[in-house]
Structure formats: C-alpha cells, structure tokens
Design an enzyme around this catalytic site. Structure first.
Site, short mmCIF file in Angstrom:
data_model
loop_
_atom_site.label_atom_id
_atom_site.label_comp_id
_atom_site.label_asym_id
_atom_site.label_seq_id
_atom_site.Cartn_x
_atom_site.Cartn_y
_atom_site.Cartn_z
N PHE A 82 0.86 -1.19 0.00
CA PHE A 82 0.00 0.00 0.00
C PHE A 82 0.89 1.23 0.00
O PHE A 82 0.77 2.11 0.83
CB PHE A 82 -0.93 -0.04 1.22
CG PHE A 82 -2.15 0.83 1.08
CD1 PHE A 82 -3.16 0.51 0.17
CD2 PHE A 82 -2.32 1.98 1.85
CE1 PHE A 82 -4.29 1.31 0.03
CE2 PHE A 82 -3.44 2.78 1.73
CZ PHE A 82 -4.44 2.45 0.82
N VAL B 99 1.96 2.73 -5.60
CA VAL B 99 1.09 2.05 -6.57
C VAL B 99 -0.17 1.52 -5.89
O VAL B 99 -1.29 1.67 -6.40
CB VAL B 99 1.85 0.91 -7.28
CG1 VAL B 99 0.96 0.23 -8.30
CG2 VAL B 99 3.12 1.43 -7.94
N GLU C 144 0.96 -5.27 -16.78
CA GLU C 144 1.05 -4.09 -17.64
C GLU C 144 1.80 -2.94 -16.96
O GLU C 144 2.54 -2.19 -17.61
CB GLU C 144 -0.37 -3.62 -18.02
CG GLU C 144 -0.41 -2.53 -19.04
CD GLU C 144 0.18 -2.94 -20.38
OE1 GLU C 144 -0.41 -3.80 -21.04
OE2 GLU C 144 1.25 -2.40 -20.76
N GLY D 92 4.63 2.36 -16.90
CA GLY D 92 3.48 2.83 -16.13
C GLY D 92 2.17 2.80 -16.89
O GLY D 92 1.64 1.72 -17.18
N ILE E 275 1.39 3.50 -19.96
CA ILE E 275 1.37 3.23 -21.41
C ILE E 275 1.04 1.75 -21.65
O ILE E 275 1.73 0.88 -21.13
CB ILE E 275 2.74 3.56 -22.06
CG1 ILE E 275 3.09 5.03 -21.83
CG2 ILE E 275 2.73 3.22 -23.54
CD1 ILE E 275 4.47 5.43 -22.37
N GLY F 36 10.11 13.22 -6.17
CA GLY F 36 9.64 11.84 -6.04
C GLY F 36 9.78 11.03 -7.31
O GLY F 36 9.23 9.94 -7.43
N ASP G 42 16.92 -0.28 -14.20
CA ASP G 42 15.46 -0.31 -14.33
C ASP G 42 15.02 -0.46 -15.80
O ASP G 42 14.23 -1.36 -16.12
CB ASP G 42 14.88 0.96 -13.67
CG ASP G 42 13.40 1.10 -13.92
OD1 ASP G 42 12.61 0.48 -13.19
OD2 ASP G 42 13.01 1.84 -14.85
N LYS H 288 12.96 -3.62 -17.97
CA LYS H 288 11.81 -3.42 -18.86
C LYS H 288 12.10 -3.94 -20.26
O LYS H 288 11.23 -4.50 -20.92
CB LYS H 288 11.44 -1.94 -18.88
CG LYS H 288 10.90 -1.47 -17.52
CD LYS H 288 10.88 0.04 -17.41
CE LYS H 288 10.33 0.48 -16.06
NZ LYS H 288 10.53 1.92 -15.81
#
Ligand SMILES: NC(=O)c1ccc[n+]([C@@H]2O[C@H](COP(=O)([O-])OP(=O)(O)OC[C@H]3O[C@@H](n4cnc5c(N)ncnc54)[C@H](OP(=O)(O)O)[C@@H]3O)[C@@H](O)[C@H]2O)c1
Length: 423
Positions: free
Chosen positions: A24, A27, A133, A138, A140, A191, A205, A209
């Site tokens: 929590f 996201v 997804e 994010g 897209i 952020g 990162d 992907k």
C-alpha cells in the site's frame, strides 16, 4: 525453457472482483484511490497486506494486516495484486500464488525480468494467470499492445524511453543547463527518482523493462545480464553541449531490434536522438515507446511512466482484462525464438577521464578524438559485446558512452551468420 501451449482460466469470475492487495505504497494507494472513484467498475479491495505496523496510514488501522501469506491462504480472493517493493519477496508471493493457479497482477519489473521464464511455466503448469502491464512504462499500454495487437506481426524494432527519472535529469540538463547532481537532487525531491538512484541512473530499471518487452515483442526469454545497459551517472554539461552542437538530444533509449538476418539484439544506452524522432519531444518524467512493425509501419505511444494514478491505471486495465477472462497470449513465445546477439557494431561517443578505457574499447573508424579538461573523448565504432564486457570498467572509470548511430552487423558476425545459414 518450456513454451506455453495455452492459457486457461477458471470458468467464472466473481462480481464484484474480490481483491487481495499486497503493498500500500505509491502504486497500491494509487490503485485503491482509482477503485474508490470507480464503484461501477465492480472490484472491491477485501484485504490489504503491508509490512510496517508502526506506519501511519491514510485508512483505518483495521484495514491492514502484516502477513501477505494470509492473503495467499484466502480462497475467497479472486485476484492477488502484488505491489510491494521487495523483489525477492515479490517473487516468493507471486510464485506461491501461481502454484495455486490464482489470478495475479504485479508491477515488479525487477522480479519479472529475473524470473519470467519460471513464471510463464508456472502459469502453464497450474492454469493461473499473471498480468503485469504496470511493470513497463506505467500508464502506457505497451505490453497488451505487443501481446494482443502485434502478437502475430513481425516487428523490426521496439525502442523507447522507459525510465522517467533519468529522462527528467537529462531534460533539466538540456533545457536549463543544470548540472547532473542538481538535476538528480531535483528529481529525488519531486519523487521521480529512488533514494538510491543507481537503479534509474545506471539503467538497471530500463534493462528490466527491455527484458520484459523482448518476451512479448520477439518471444525471447533473456536474462538481464545478456542486455547491455549503460547509464548517465558520468554525464556533464559538456556532453549535452556536444550533442546539441550536432542537433541531437541525449536520451536513455532501450532498443530491441530484429536484424535483416533474423537475429535480435537488445540494449539500453544514452543515445543521440534526432529532432525527427518521436522520442525527441518526450521530456521530464514522461516515457515513450516506438514500435516499428513489418506491415503496420511505425506507431508511437507516449505517457506517464510512473506515479500512483498512472501506474494504478495500468493495474486497473489488468483487472479489467481478468474480468473478461483474458490472459497474455504469448503468441511469439510459442514459436521458435529468434537467435539473440550482441556481436554487432555500433558508433559511440566516449568521454573518459582514464585513457586505458579508450584502449579497452578498441575503437575503429574513429572520426573524432582529442582531450580536454574532462578527459579523453572520441567518436568511433566498437561492438555491443565489448561494451557489455567493459561495462563495469567504464562505470568505475567515470566514463560516459553515448550511442551515436545505428547498430550494424560486423563483418565477423556477418560471416558467422552466413555460414550458419548455409548449413
Ligand atoms: N512507484 C511507481 O511509480 C511504480 C511504477 C511502476 C512499477 N512500480 C513497481 O511497483 C512496486 C511497488 O512500488 P511502490 O512505488 O508502490 O513502492 P512503495 O511506495 O515503496 O510501497 C511499497 C509497499 O510494499 C509494502 N511491502 C514491502 N514489503 C512487504 C511485504 N513483505 N509484505 C507486505 N507488504 C510489503 C510496503 O509496506 P509498508 O507500507 O509497511 O512499508 C509498502 O506499502 C515495485 O515493484 C515498483 O518497482 C512502481
């Protein structure tokens, strides 16, 4: 690696969908808020597992529990959504859920990039479904686009800006002349960047992907270590100015490309982007992906790559897919995978404080070379394999490598490919 032959789901989907939410944070809260705003969607967050009992929460304390395994043990939950920030624990939870044949949604790209072959196999073996997804770009809808829309069409390339934090830093440096440290501090304050910026700035990162994209675009199951990833930790205003003088912007671009001989390559690197590229105007924390398909031609998707609501929106689309009993088709994964190669030449701009790095890259066809206050610089050709081998040395030396041109089949690689085809 077993190839999936079908994807099956239980016959009925409960309405409203009963969700078990693991995590929590950014996201998890984003998704929760979206579902609160869309009661007509038909989903209810039944249970929420988090880690830290001492944390202040935006919901009453009785809504939270502290053992995600308890959600795994609840057969009334129709969907388990894993959005925690611990890749090893995420894998344990997702694996256990798939072993029960459950419907699972995850956003954890690092976990997926490392374990996708096993997770695909578990879906096949136990009949569960895994959707993800949110893990790439994010908001897209690139994975569903590749999997469903382009599932049967050969793709020449998929290339994009997949990391908002590094793109933010490069945008600030290019537009305002901000130096790297100040631009990074700004990204962290807003952020957009992790407290430990290495994942973003050293391109770990976007490499994760790229690995996930390779599975859907080409049916290739890669290990992250096979994919060259070069970051922007050493970039200075001098490099930005050099690119601008050539009419380019520097962007961290992930490229998956099928060569004329059928082999596929993948890399993530700072890249010269020309004004006629759709990536040229993708600025700040935005992401963009260009898909060049054999018959459709080029398509481009642009949008927010991170943040609670944009990422929650991608999770919502996965929930909607589950409501419709849809799973990834993995069409290309069921076909014979193309060969993967790093044995390719690429033109680079190199700036390095240490001369031995220049030697290690054995540049050929050098068109520019010299030295200045920030070290040695050169423009010439090397191979992706050499860059992959030298990656850690480059990083330790504080060198910057920027890709300045297209990928080319080297003569040696060409000969190997031709003799393989002749056999
Ligand atoms: N943030 C984004 O924009 C974005 C975009 C795409 C993908 N993702 C991915 O989405 C995932 C979540 O990211 P985030 O930004 O939402 O992270 P975050 O804000 O740091 O939140 C992580 C949440 O996970 C919980 N958690 C950690 N370990 C747990 C455990 N063992 N059991 C139960 N809960 C646990 C934390 O609990 P506490 O609240 O108790 O600390 C926290 O609620 C990551 O895989 C990330 O890579 C994020």
């Amino acid at each position: 690696m077993p190839r999936p032959s079908h994807t099956s789901l239980p016959d009925t989907v409960h309405s409203p969908l009963r969700i078990g939410l693991m995590g929590f944070g950014c996201v998890g809260q984003g998704l929760y808020d979206i579902l609160q705003q869309l009661p007509e969607f038909g989903a209810e967050v039944r249970r929420i597992a988090v880690k830290n009992p001492a944390k202040t929460r935006p919901l009453p304390a009785h809504r939270f529990e502290y053992h995600a395994d308890a959600l795994l043990d609840d057969p009334e939950l129709d969907v388990l959504i894993e959005v925690i920030d611990d890749a090893a624990e995420a894998f344990r939870l997702v694996k256990a859920a798939l072993q029960q044949g459950r419907r699972v949604i995850t956003a954890n790209k690092a976990m997926l990039a490392r374990h996708l072959p096993e997770l695909v196999q578990l879906q096949e073996q136990f009949g569960g479904t895994l959707l993800y997804e949110a893990s790439v770009c994010g908001s897209i809808p690139i994975l569903r686009t590749l999997d469903a829309h382009f599932g049967s069409e050969p793709l020449r390339s998929v290339s994009g800006i997949l990391n908002g934090s590094s793109n933010y830093v490069l945008t600030r440096m290019t537009q305002e002349g901000t130096d790297y440290a100040a631009a990074l501090a700004e990204a962290q304050l807003l952020g957009f960047a992790e407290t430990d910026p290495t994942l973003d700035m050293a391109a770990f990162d976007p490499r994760s992907k790229a690995v996930i994209l390779a599975a859907h675009a080409y049916g290739l199951l890669l290990q992250p270590e096979q994919v060259l990833h070069l970051g922007i930790e050493a970039i200075t205003p001098t490099d930005i100015a050099y690119a601008q003088a050539q009419g380019h912007k520097i962007k961290v671009v992930a490229t998956l490309e099928q060569l004329p001989d059928g082999r596929v390559t993948a890399l993530v690197a700072p890249t010269f982007v020309a004004a006629d590229s759709p990536l040229y105007t993708v600025e700040h924390e935005f992401n963009g992906v260009s898909v060049e398909a054999a018959f459709a031609g080029t398509q481009f998707l642009r949008g927010r790559g991170a943040g609670g609501h944009p990422t929650g929106s991608a999770v919502l689309s996965d929930l909607a897919a589950l409501q419709r009993q849809q799973a990834y088709g993995y069409t290309k994964l069921r076909q014979t995978a193309p060969a993967f190669t790093n044995n390719l030449a690429v033109e680079i701009y190199l700036r390095t404080p240490k001369e031995n790095v220049l030697e290690a890259l054995t540049l050929t066809d050098v068109s520019v070379e010299g030295s200045g206050p920030e070290g040695y610089f050169a423009v010439g050709y090397t191979t992706l394999a050499t860059l992959l081998e030298q990656r850690e040395n480059l990083r330790q030396a504080g060198a910057l490598v920027v890709r300045t041109g297209p990928i080319r089949i080297t003569e040696v690689a060409q000969q190997v490919a031709e003799s393989a085809l002749a056999q």
